[in-house]
Design a protein around this motif. Structure first.
Motif: not given
Ligand code: GRF
Length: 187
Positions: A1-27
């Motif tokens: 499993m690749k370890k990634i870092a996410i860099f954000a400055s704002g509301s983080g909706t893209n961070l959230q979608s990546i989190v959700d895809y990982i939780k669903q097992g699709t990423l």
């Protein structure tokens, strides 16, 4: 499993979608660190809620970009981060991070690059009166939104759109396109 870092400055909706895809097992990936340069950003709340470690900094507490990027690289290495995903991180990446993570940093931008680089790409497209804009995912180089393009998705600008309604459709597009592209890159 690749370890990634996410860099954000704002509301983080893209961070959230990546989190959700990982939780669903699709990423398949592990977010080992969220890096944020805005101590009040909602992206930090999202990371904390998901129990993702954070590195939060203020650029003005450091002498220069080399100094804070050196600290970031140290944090990334300590967590064995292999890949960096920029998701609304409002700073140009400097030589320190670029050389430590050569060809391993990607960004998402809300226009069809090379059109409308830089800030407020959605407003720029809207004000220009173009009929098609979209989303670009690209590798990061030393320029502003200039690295090699990985994927693009067009979004129509409809009659009756406002800047806000356009933004909603652009962000909806970002939220499936980024995880989809990451799945391919990280495989
Ligand atoms: C996104 O529109 C992205 O394309 C741009 O910054 C925005 C970040 O939004 N680079 P969010 O913080 O992920 O909600």
């Amino acid at each position: 499993m690749k370890k990634i870092a996410i860099f954000a400055s704002g509301s983080g909706t893209n961070l959230q979608s990546i989190v959700d895809y990982i939780k669903q097992g699709t990423l398949q990936a592990e977010i080992a660190l969220v890096v944020c340069d805005q101590p009040g950003a909602f992206a930090i709340e999202r990371a904390k809620k998901e129990n993702i470690p954070t590195f939060i900094f203020k650029a003005k507490d450091y002498e220069n970009k080399v100094a804070f990027e050196t600290e970031i690289v140290k944090e990334l290495r300590e967590r064995d981060v292999e890949f960096i995903v920029l998701a609304g991180y409002m700073r140009l990446i400097g030589e320190t991070l670029l050389s430590a993570y050569s060809h391993k940093i990607v960004n998402i931008h809300p226009s069809l690059l090379p059109a409308f680089p830089g800030k407020d790409a959605i407003g720029q497209a809207f004000n220009a009166g173009v009929k098609i804009t979209g989303v670009t995912i690209h590798y990061v180089d030393e320029g502003m939104d200039t690295g090699p393009i990985i994927a693009q998705q067009a979004v129509d600008i409809l009659d009756g759109d406002t800047r806000d309604t356009l933004q909603v459709r652009i962000q909806d597009t970002e939220h499936w396109l980024y995880p989809d592209v990451l799945r391919k890159i990280l495989a």
